[in-house]
Structure formats: C-alpha cells, structure tokens
Design a protein around this motif. Structure first.
Motif, PDB file in Angstrom:
ATOM      1  N   VAL A 136      34.276  33.441   5.413  1.00  0.00           N
ATOM      2  CA  VAL A 136      34.530  33.072   3.757  1.00  0.00           C
ATOM      3  C   VAL A 136      35.952  33.999   3.678  1.00  0.00           C
ATOM      4  CG1 VAL A 136      34.324  33.263   1.350  1.00  0.00           C
ATOM      5  CG2 VAL A 136      32.596  32.025   2.741  1.00  0.00           C
ATOM      6  N   TYR A 137      37.206  33.609   3.076  1.00  0.00           N
ATOM      7  CA  TYR A 137      38.218  34.187   2.992  1.00  0.00           C
ATOM      8  C   TYR A 137      38.832  34.227   1.583  1.00  0.00           C
ATOM      9  CZ  TYR A 137      37.845  34.681   8.115  1.00  0.00           C
ATOM     10  OH  TYR A 137      37.323  34.859   9.220  1.00  0.00           O
ATOM     11  N   ILE A 138      38.673  35.144   1.064  1.00  0.00           N
ATOM     12  CA  ILE A 138      39.015  35.136  -0.568  1.00  0.00           C
ATOM     13  C   ILE A 138      40.513  35.839  -0.753  1.00  0.00           C
ATOM     14  CG2 ILE A 138      38.316  36.038  -2.946  1.00  0.00           C
ATOM     15  CD1 ILE A 138      35.613  36.136  -1.920  1.00  0.00           C
ATOM     16  N   HIS A 139      41.084  34.998  -1.263  1.00  0.00           N
ATOM     17  CA  HIS A 139      42.368  35.387  -1.612  1.00  0.00           C
ATOM     18  C   HIS A 139      42.694  35.321  -2.916  1.00  0.00           C
ATOM     19  CE1 HIS A 139      44.073  34.940   2.483  1.00  0.00           C
ATOM     20  NE2 HIS A 139      43.250  34.044   2.543  1.00  0.00           N
ATOM     21  N   LEU A 140      42.684  36.647  -3.997  1.00  0.00           N
ATOM     22  CA  LEU A 140      43.264  36.829  -5.104  1.00  0.00           C
ATOM     23  C   LEU A 140      44.649  36.982  -5.475  1.00  0.00           C
ATOM     24  CD1 LEU A 140      40.085  39.042  -6.410  1.00  0.00           C
ATOM     25  CD2 LEU A 140      40.297  36.620  -6.138  1.00  0.00           C
ATOM     26  N   TYR A 141      45.125  36.339  -6.609  1.00  0.00           N
ATOM     27  CA  TYR A 141      46.700  36.344  -6.619  1.00  0.00           C
ATOM     28  C   TYR A 141      47.247  37.419  -7.565  1.00  0.00           C
ATOM     29  CZ  TYR A 141      46.373  31.608  -4.780  1.00  0.00           C
ATOM     30  OH  TYR A 141      46.107  30.600  -3.799  1.00  0.00           O
ATOM     31  N   GLY A 142      46.079  38.351  -7.925  1.00  0.00           N
ATOM     32  CA  GLY A 142      46.425  39.473  -8.648  1.00  0.00           C
ATOM     33  C   GLY A 142      46.989  39.209 -10.184  1.00  0.00           C
ATOM     34  N   LYS A 143      46.676  38.054 -10.585  1.00  0.00           N
ATOM     35  CA  LYS A 143      46.733  37.866 -12.030  1.00  0.00           C
ATOM     36  C   LYS A 143      45.869  38.491 -13.059  1.00  0.00           C
ATOM     37  CE  LYS A 143      48.924  33.239 -10.698  1.00  0.00           C
ATOM     38  NZ  LYS A 143      48.841  31.947 -10.440  1.00  0.00           N
ATOM     39  N   LYS A 144      46.444  39.183 -14.073  1.00  0.00           N
ATOM     40  CA  LYS A 144      45.512  40.107 -14.763  1.00  0.00           C
ATOM     41  C   LYS A 144      44.629  38.917 -15.909  1.00  0.00           C
ATOM     42  CE  LYS A 144      47.485  44.382 -16.257  1.00  0.00           C
ATOM     43  NZ  LYS A 144      48.418  44.905 -17.189  1.00  0.00           N
ATOM     44  N   ASN A 145      45.341  38.049 -16.349  1.00  0.00           N
ATOM     45  CA  ASN A 145      44.537  37.325 -17.354  1.00  0.00           C
ATOM     46  C   ASN A 145      44.354  35.850 -16.793  1.00  0.00           C
ATOM     47  OD1 ASN A 145      44.575  39.209 -19.658  1.00  0.00           O
ATOM     48  ND2 ASN A 145      46.918  38.849 -19.525  1.00  0.00           N
ATOM     49  N   THR A 146      43.131  35.323 -17.103  1.00  0.00           N
ATOM     50  CA  THR A 146      42.882  33.928 -16.984  1.00  0.00           C
ATOM     51  C   THR A 146      43.167  33.015 -17.977  1.00  0.00           C
ATOM     52  OG1 THR A 146      41.175  32.375 -15.922  1.00  0.00           O
ATOM     53  CG2 THR A 146      40.303  34.445 -17.357  1.00  0.00           C
ATOM     54  N   ARG A 147      43.124  31.715 -17.729  1.00  0.00           N
ATOM     55  CA  ARG A 147      43.143  30.864 -18.744  1.00  0.00           C
ATOM     56  C   ARG A 147      42.570  29.663 -18.137  1.00  0.00           C
ATOM     57  NH1 ARG A 147      48.920  31.704 -18.281  1.00  0.00           N
ATOM     58  NH2 ARG A 147      49.648  29.853 -17.042  1.00  0.00           N
ATOM     59  N   PRO A 148      42.070  28.591 -18.985  1.00  0.00           N
ATOM     60  CA  PRO A 148      41.581  27.389 -18.355  1.00  0.00           C
ATOM     61  C   PRO A 148      42.347  26.842 -17.060  1.00  0.00           C
ATOM     62  CG  PRO A 148      41.242  27.333 -20.446  1.00  0.00           C
ATOM     63  CD  PRO A 148      42.070  28.310 -20.144  1.00  0.00           C
ATOM     64  N   TYR A 149      41.826  26.482 -15.925  1.00  0.00           N
ATOM     65  CA  TYR A 149      42.564  25.881 -14.984  1.00  0.00           C
ATOM     66  C   TYR A 149      43.610  26.605 -14.223  1.00  0.00           C
ATOM     67  CZ  TYR A 149      39.641  21.975 -16.436  1.00  0.00           C
ATOM     68  OH  TYR A 149      38.828  21.353 -16.965  1.00  0.00           O
ATOM     69  N   ARG A 150      43.949  27.909 -14.517  1.00  0.00           N
ATOM     70  CA  ARG A 150      45.031  28.800 -14.117  1.00  0.00           C
ATOM     71  C   ARG A 150      44.524  28.930 -12.537  1.00  0.00           C
ATOM     72  NH1 ARG A 150      47.886  34.644 -15.473  1.00  0.00           N
ATOM     73  NH2 ARG A 150      49.742  34.007 -14.785  1.00  0.00           N
ATOM     74  N   LYS A 151      45.438  28.836 -11.564  1.00  0.00           N
ATOM     75  CA  LYS A 151      45.267  29.322 -10.421  1.00  0.00           C
ATOM     76  C   LYS A 151      45.259  30.749 -10.068  1.00  0.00           C
ATOM     77  CE  LYS A 151      47.345  25.414  -7.972  1.00  0.00           C
ATOM     78  NZ  LYS A 151      48.623  24.697  -7.400  1.00  0.00           N
ATOM     79  N   MET A 152      43.890  31.370  -9.910  1.00  0.00           N
ATOM     80  CA  MET A 152      43.758  32.739  -9.911  1.00  0.00           C
ATOM     81  C   MET A 152      43.711  33.078  -8.320  1.00  0.00           C
ATOM     82  SD  MET A 152      43.853  33.365 -12.966  1.00  0.00           S
ATOM     83  CE  MET A 152      43.096  34.990 -13.093  1.00  0.00           C
TER      84      MET A 152
END
Lengths: 393, 393
Positions: free
Chosen positions: B348-364
């Motif tokens: 399982v290879y997780i890649h986080l995009y470093g976006k501080k804030n989330t919102r519905p359906y945002r690619k995080m």
C-alpha cells in the motif's frame, strides 16, 4: 504503567498528527536528500541543518538552515524548534542532542547510540561487551602504540573519530607501514580473510519490533575504499542468512535504537559472520531498496521514527547498485558523460545528488540497475560503470 | 537541413547540460509535486509558478513564485527567466507562451497544443478534423441553443473552458434538465453506452518518437465525477489494446506534441474506442506508474521534454489506484483517519499532496495498491477505500 499510558497517548497523537510534527534532520547530504524525496509522500514538515549552503538537500526542505551540526549551540538551537530529530550523518554534536532529549525532544536514533557509533573504538568495545562477533582488535592512542602490537598485523587502522566515505582508514600490511599510518587514536583491526562482505539494514520501533531488509553483497573499490558494486539479494545459504538477521536484530535490540541500523559483516571462509561496522541511519548499502524492495530504507526510517507500522522489506527484483564517483583526475563543475547512453538502457535508475562540483572519488550519485536475473543486472551494471563518468568542465 | 543541424547541436548541448537548464513549471499542484519529486534524481533546477502560496509544490522547488499562471504578464515574466517551460495544468495563459516560444524559450507541450486542449470545443473539432473516433457532439453558445438540439439527448454538457477535476460537467438526461444546465459556451456530447473507460498515456519526443504506457481502466464516482478506482493493466483483448495504442500515438503525432499526452477513451459494447478527452500533462490515470511500471509518467515527461531516451513503460505488477478525496461533510484542516491501519497493509503506497485544508471531494492524495494479482489488489484497495478517510479537525 505510566510509561505505557504515555505511549498509548503518544501513539494516538501521532496517528492523526504525525504530519504536523516538526521534524529536523542533522545533515543535508544525499541520504537526507533521498529521505526528503520520500517524506513528500507523507506530507512531513522537515527542517535541515547543514554547514554547506549548496548541500544536496538545499531547496528540498521546508527550511534549510546553514550551520555546523557538530557545534553544540547550533544543534541545540536547531533542535529546540523541532518535535523530532533524526540524522543522516553521525558526526553530530551528541551533547546537544542529549540535552534536547532530556528536554522532551524525540531524538531518534538516540544520542547514546550515536555516541557509540561515532567512535569506532567504542563500537568495537560494544560488540565485544555484548558478544557480537567481530574481528580481533586493539585500541591505540598513537603510532607508537601500534609498533607495540606487531602480532595484530596485517591490520586495518581506522581512526576512532571523524572517518567518513572511505577516509580515515589505512592498511598496515607490515611494521614497515606503521610510519605512514595515522598518528591518532585508532582501532587496529586484524585483517581477516573473508569470502564476501554483506550488509543487513534493520529497522526498530520504540515497542521493540524489528524488521530486517534482505542481505546485500558488497564489492569494494580498494583504491577509494568505497563500495563499487552492490548486489541484491546476496547469495547466501539459508543458515548464514538467518545468522545475519539474528546478529542485526540483536544489535538493534541491544542498542535499543529507534530508527534504522546498517550492519556491515564479513563472511569468513568458515562461514562465520563478523561485524565490521554499524551505522544508525540510511546507508549506502540500502540505496537499491528504492527500486528493488517493497519498502525503501528511507521510508522505513520514517515509519520507524514516526511509530508507524514497518513496511514489508521483500526483494521485488534483482538489483545491482553502483556508486557514481568523481573520476580520478577531475575537479570542478561536474559534467556527466554518456548520461543519455546510460538512460537508453532498460531498468537503469540514475540518482544524481545535485552536487555542483566533483573531485576524485566524491560520491556524485548512484545508479540502481534491475534485471531479469542477477547476471543480466550485473552485465548492464558493468556497461554503466564503463560509460557513465563524472568529469569536470 | 539547417533544422537537422540545429537539432544535433541542441542534443549535444543537452546531453551534457540538461541539468543546468532553468526549467519552469506552470502550476504547483500535486502533479507538479510528483514531477519535482522525480526531478530530484536528475538534479534539475526547477521554478514553479502558482497563485496559491500554500500549493503542494511549496518548499520543493528551487524557486516557488506566487503568481497567476493565467495572467499574460505574470507568465511572460516567469518564462523569460527559463530555458524550458512545461505545465501541470492546462489553464495557463497561452498568448504569453506563444510569445516566449517565438523568443526562443522551449515550451513543451507547445502553446498550440495547450490552446486546443484548453477548449473542449476545439478538442472535439480537432478529433473530427483528423478522423479521431469520438462521440457525436454539438457546440452551443448558451442554454437556449441546447433546446434546439433535442436529438442529442441524453447528453453530457461540458463547459468549453475552465472545467477541472470534475467541475464544469452536467448531465442532461432529457429536455427538462436543460433549465439547470450551464448557460455558457459548451460541448453537448451524446451519451454513449460504454463497457469501460480506459486511458493511455503516450510520450512523444521532438524527433517524432512515441511510446505508450499500457492502458488502464477507470471506475468513476459519478457523484464527484472523479476517478474512484483505476486498474492497471486494463483487461482488453489484444486487438482493442493495439487500437488504443494506435489512437494515442496518432493523436500525439497529429498534435506534434513534445511531452506526454493522456488519452481517455470509451470502449463501446461494439468494441469501438471513442476518445473522450485528452490532457497534455501528467494525469490522474498515470499515478500508479510510480510503483507499478518500469518508468513513471513523471520521469517520462522529463525524459521527453529534455530530449533524453524514453524509458520502458512495461507494467511491473498489478495495481489499483484510489484517489483520496475529502469526505463529503468536512471542511477545514485535514485529518487522515486510519492512516496507521492503512500503512499496516502490504503493498500500500500512500501519497499525500500536502494540502492543509480539505473540502468535499478535494483531491487530498492517492493510494496505489499493488498485489499478487488483480483480485488481491482490488480486495486491498476496497479495504483502504473503506477505512482511509480525509476529515477535518
């Protein structure tokens, strides 16, 4: 009991918040660079301390601070701004790390581990004390003391402190060589005949869980005293492999290290494994794990110090790693010869370290070559070695 | 003849000096982030232009310039400091790029390609003009014009300009839906029944050489209109696979693109392939190539624009890619639920995009899951999808 509770709280905290921790790395060289490259995936906030404003980690960290990691005040000040500290080089100021640890900063690997590893004499004494098999040795203060132990020759002299990247090592074949040896505190290690040198990288978490990477085999360039070819996986019989895992895990547990530990071992003709040296950080013998194992040593270090589950270390393909060293007679702005030709070849993964200037034997990059089988990878690696050269303008 | 000579000189220049070129990327999102992550290995000097000071590429480039990539002056000024420009988003100022191209800056993909792709109407007209199979469509100026073509319904309405990440798309099932449609220049595309949607990423060099990545299969989340699962490799018969390669290569050659082009296609029940959309940059349907192909789409883009040999694209293992989207009812500082549990799983290879804030359906972020076989990877991916959630504090 209270410790247990604290650990549980810490783990819960880190589960959700590991990526808000302020992480500091002492050292901004190629090992730090590859660590940062991986850290991107976990969205970690990382600060780097390195004396060289043009170090390989420059521009890749959230903060890059120019400063001497062997200086007490510099390290203390840097560390006070961090929640968690790690290293990519062991020549750092341990006193500052000890103070930071006392003041609640997580320091992984722990300062006491770094202290042992910094001094090759302490390393050997540690092996001896804990029954870790290693070659016979004597500890000497100066040249004169070497003359008093002719029975140890032929031997390798290793400076107790400050040696790095093949420097600080001298071969004393007979008493005649003593006059050219280092006149400084050293380990005099009896030269032992060996079949091959192998390395096992082991990760250990705070809960004592350990996991080893499969052993690799190293071929040295004797002139530069640096690894020239590295083969993964090593060809070992099952018994030797098991012994190698056992030694590496025992070392990690005896040190109680949190992080990763590279354990270099000689395999003697009698199938004995003798520990040569250890390093409590990412290691040259683990570069190939980026392409050729399920988890890389860099990711594993992050997992270990962040108290995340360790990743599977299985080999995914045969690999040969070559260090890309500066050519002997070149110094100055680096130029990569036959880069394009090398990139034409299948399964060739070039990693340049972003060093502007080359000098003889400087580690400028590495190449991992994967292949259908060991012979295929070896054949391609040999071609790469013959064509891909680092010269100067 | 002169062009040939120039090309030879340029290639010789780039062989030794590609890593001294000043490269600029328009856009500093996750695609740029993964591009930078790979660019480290080639020691490239990269500048980023993005309006968001906290964009995913922040801290990872040699220079990160905050500015609007859709503004003529900003792009022109940024580009004048570069030798080579590329994009990670197509909504950039093409006029500035055209001027830069005329003034000798290498712009890959070329401005004329970006111009076509920016406008979904132009894209469709381009397909039609060059005999690229695509679903029937009409081009409309406003809502009113849609009412005049009832024979096109049911249809998808796509805004000609500015749509991104599932936005700017509206399903018109019957005339009753028209009043809720966008009142702006659009493409009205006849809804076609299809068995699956696939994507082929093709790379093309300046000498006309092309190389495709094996096709992947996409499963959409219809609510978010975003890819939910992606399977690699796609299960296609040989004939369809060959046709997919042929269409992708023909598109790349017709556009004369230098760089990479993602080609999304519908496979109809009659085994016909119809091109849906194209993107001249790294693409969501190529994330899995980092772990599951011999060369990643990011490395391939660098190779293509730097005129280096293209890397082999073979699949190395079965993979499923999942986009990590912000949960529906959460907005604010992102928190990753069950991150630790997900990391316990093998492959399982997780890649986080470093976006501080989330919102519905945002690619995080995204997760690539590799497996012994497709079923194994699918099973694990489903678990990940069910446990790994992005919520807010």
């Amino acid at each position: 009991m209270i410790l247990c509770l604290l650990l549980i709280i810490l783990r819960r905290f880190m589960d959700k918040r590991f990526n808000t921790l302020k992480i500091g790395i002492l050292g901004g060289g190629q090992l730090g660079r590859m660590l940062l490259q991986k850290a991107v995936d976990f969205s970690l906030k990382i600060r780097i301390l390195d004396p060289d404003p043009e170090a390989p980690c420059q521009h890749l960290a959230e903060e890059f601070i120019v400063g001497d990691f062997s200086d007490y005040n510099t390290v203390y000040k840097f560390g006070k701004e961090c929640d968690l500290l790690t290293i990519e080089i062991e020549h750092v100021n341990v006193e500052a790390l000890e103070k930071l640890e006392k003041e609640g900063v997580l320091v992984y690997p722990q300062p006491n581990v770094i202290r042992i590893v910094q001094d090759k004499g302490e390393q050997k004494l540690f092996f001896k004390k804990h029954g870790i098999p290693t070659a016979d040795f004597s500890i000497t203060k100066d040249k004169n003391e070497i003359s008093q132990i002719p029975e140890m020759l032929p031997a390798m002299q290793k400076l107790r402190k400050g040696g790095y990247d093949g420097k600080g090592v001298f071969r004393i074949s007979s008493t005649a060589d003593i006059e050219n040896s280092f006149d400084a505190p050293s380990v005099i290690e009896k030269l032992i005949p060996f079949e091959k040198e192998i390395s096992v990288i082991v990760a250990r978490k705070i809960n004592g869980e350990t996991l080893c990477f499969p052993p690799v085999e190293m071929d040295f360039n004797t002139e530069a005293n640096l690894v020239e070819f590295l083969y993964s996986p090593a060809e070992l019989d099952k018994k030797t492999e098991t012994k190698a895992y056992e030694i590496a895990s025992r070392l990690a547990n005896t040190l109680s290290i949190v992080g990763i530990l590279a354990v270099e071992m000689f395999l003697t003709p009698e199938k004995e494994l003798l520990v040569n040296e250890i390093a409590p950080r990412p290691h040259n013998s683990g570069h190939h794990t980026i392409e050729a194992n399920m988890t890389s040593q860099y990711e594993q270090l992050l997992r270990a110090i962040l108290d995340l589950p360790l990743g599977k270390t299985d080999v995914t393909c045969n690999a040969v790693m070559i260090n890309l060293l500066g050519e002997k007679n070149y110094e100055g702005r680096a130029v990569y010869q036959s880069f394009e030709e090398a990139m034409k070849m299948e399964g060739v993964y070039i990693h340049l370290y972003g060093k502007k200037n080359t000098r003889p034997y400087r580690k400028m990059g590495h190449v991992t070559v994967t292949g259908k089988n060991k012979e295929d990878a070896k054949r391609k690696a040999l071609t790469i070695k013959n064509i891909l050269k680092v010269t100067a303008e």
